[in-house]
Design a protein around this motif. Sequence first.
Motif, PDB file in Angstrom:
ATOM      1  N   LYS A  60       7.299  -6.717   8.339  1.00  0.00           N
ATOM      2  CA  LYS A  60       6.308  -6.662   9.343  1.00  0.00           C
ATOM      3  C   LYS A  60       5.211  -7.763   9.325  1.00  0.00           C
ATOM      4  N   TYR A  92      -0.309  -2.963   9.825  1.00  0.00           N
ATOM      5  CA  TYR A  92       0.558  -4.414   9.399  1.00  0.00           C
ATOM      6  C   TYR A  92       0.293  -5.489  10.570  1.00  0.00           C
ATOM      7  N   SER A  96      -4.829  -2.514   0.717  1.00  0.00           N
ATOM      8  CA  SER A  96      -4.957  -1.137   0.566  1.00  0.00           C
ATOM      9  C   SER A  96      -4.845  -0.580  -0.966  1.00  0.00           C
ATOM     10  N   GLY A 147       0.751  -1.220   0.142  1.00  0.00           N
ATOM     11  CA  GLY A 147      -0.041   0.103  -0.108  1.00  0.00           C
ATOM     12  C   GLY A 147       0.716   1.389  -0.069  1.00  0.00           C
ATOM     13  N   LEU A 148       0.359   2.359  -0.078  1.00  0.00           N
ATOM     14  CA  LEU A 148       0.671   3.797   0.110  1.00  0.00           C
ATOM     15  C   LEU A 148       2.108   3.853   1.064  1.00  0.00           C
ATOM     16  N   THR A 149       2.976   4.511   0.599  1.00  0.00           N
ATOM     17  CA  THR A 149       4.077   4.737   1.550  1.00  0.00           C
ATOM     18  C   THR A 149       5.041   3.452   1.485  1.00  0.00           C
ATOM     19  N   PHE A 176      -9.642   4.314   7.578  1.00  0.00           N
ATOM     20  CA  PHE A 176      -9.691   4.734   6.180  1.00  0.00           C
ATOM     21  C   PHE A 176     -11.115   3.938   5.670  1.00  0.00           C
TER      22      PHE A 176
HETATM   23  N1  LIG Z   1       1.168   8.335   6.201  1.00  0.00           N
HETATM   24  C1  LIG Z   1      -0.439   8.200   5.864  1.00  0.00           C
HETATM   25  C2  LIG Z   1      -1.038   6.658   5.733  1.00  0.00           C
HETATM   26  C3  LIG Z   1       0.142   5.423   5.153  1.00  0.00           C
HETATM   27  C4  LIG Z   1      -0.453   4.376   5.351  1.00  0.00           C
HETATM   28  O1  LIG Z   1      -1.108   3.808   6.300  1.00  0.00           O
HETATM   29  N2  LIG Z   1      -0.009   3.347   4.608  1.00  0.00           N
HETATM   30  C5  LIG Z   1      -0.355   2.150   4.591  1.00  0.00           C
HETATM   31  C6  LIG Z   1      -1.315   1.588   3.433  1.00  0.00           C
HETATM   32  S1  LIG Z   1      -2.530   2.847   3.197  1.00  0.00           S
HETATM   33  C7  LIG Z   1      -3.101   2.301   1.769  1.00  0.00           C
HETATM   34  O2  LIG Z   1      -2.659   2.059   0.785  1.00  0.00           O
HETATM   35  C8  LIG Z   1       0.792   1.390   4.867  1.00  0.00           C
HETATM   36  O3  LIG Z   1       0.815   0.032   4.652  1.00  0.00           O
HETATM   37  N3  LIG Z   1       2.067   1.759   5.311  1.00  0.00           N
HETATM   38  C9  LIG Z   1       3.053   1.083   5.846  1.00  0.00           C
HETATM   39  C10 LIG Z   1       3.234   0.297   7.206  1.00  0.00           C
HETATM   40  O4  LIG Z   1       4.227  -0.101   7.258  1.00  0.00           O
HETATM   41  O5  LIG Z   1       2.461   0.467   7.937  1.00  0.00           O
HETATM   42  C11 LIG Z   1      -1.257   8.776   6.856  1.00  0.00           C
HETATM   43  O6  LIG Z   1      -0.686   9.404   7.789  1.00  0.00           O
HETATM   44  O7  LIG Z   1      -2.493   8.908   6.488  1.00  0.00           O
END
Ligand SMILES: N[C@@H](CCC(=O)N[C@@H](CSC=O)C(=O)NCC(=O)O)C(=O)O
Length: 256
Positions: free
Chosen positions: A37, A236, A122, A26-28, A201
């Motif tokens: 994780k 995670y 996600s 997912g994002l980031t 979310f």
């Molecule tokens: N930083 C953002 C939210 C970022 C986030 O929660 N990313 C998730 C996936 S969300 C959808 O694609 C993720 O997997 N993060 C990596 C982790 O290792 O947890 C915010 O602050 O809203």
Amino acid sequence: MKFSVFVPPCMLEEKKECPVLYYLSGLTCTHENFIHKSGMQQHAAKEGILIVNPDTSPRNVNIPGEDDAYDFGSGAGFYVNATQEPWSKNYLMYSYVTEELVELVNKNFAVLPNKKGIFGHSMGGHGALICALKNPGQYQSVSAFAPICNPIECPWGQKALKGYLGDDKEQWKQYDATHLAQNYAGTPLELFIDQGSDDNFLKQKQLLPDNLLTACAGNDHLQAIYKQREGYDHSYYYIATFVGEHIAYHAKFLKN
Ligand SMILES: N[C@@H](CCC(=O)N[C@@H](CSC=O)C(=O)NCC(=O)O)C(=O)O
């Protein structure tokens, strides 16, 4: 592009050919979040499945602002083929995960090319769903943790699809799992959707699983399994709790 691979002991030690399961993050995320994780290794080892986890976007391609937002650009490729400059030169994540990476893995690891599953989280859950829905018969199994199910209707999706594909919403639909599910006419496919009930979310209407479930209910070619996990969030910790169940689910299809 970096990607991580978990090679199961049966491939390393017994030189067996194994099924392959692609995980889209997912994002980031980079290619490392899932291996650090999720705790997936013990489950993939037990089932004898090779796991491949690509990065979520190209990196350092010198596009102004590429690192400025967590939900667009670096770490947020959204698994689409961008058509808009300056993204269209490098941000071709859909072709990368469905073609280029698959060819690379098939050439370099002893995988069974016709035993291939895909899952994700996600933004990566959205990626897994669209890859399976757009390529009937290519993936023998698909599952998703808290997927973005209807990106054309949520803020994350609207921002990304507009940025990568431009203003024409007809183009956006080609990468929207709910729209693809409404129109799916391929070989019968089961979608395993997993969702924590306490996911922020979900509450913010970024994920919209009900829209996808309604689309599946109206399509005889699709079957949805929906598991809501009471009290679980988007993290995670949630994925680590249920990743074994997902890998066992994929194994049913990939090892028959
Ligand atoms: N930083 C953002 C939210 C970022 C986030 O929660 N990313 C998730 C996936 S969300 C959808 O694609 C993720 O997997 N993060 C990596 C982790 O290792 O947890 C915010 O602050 O809203």
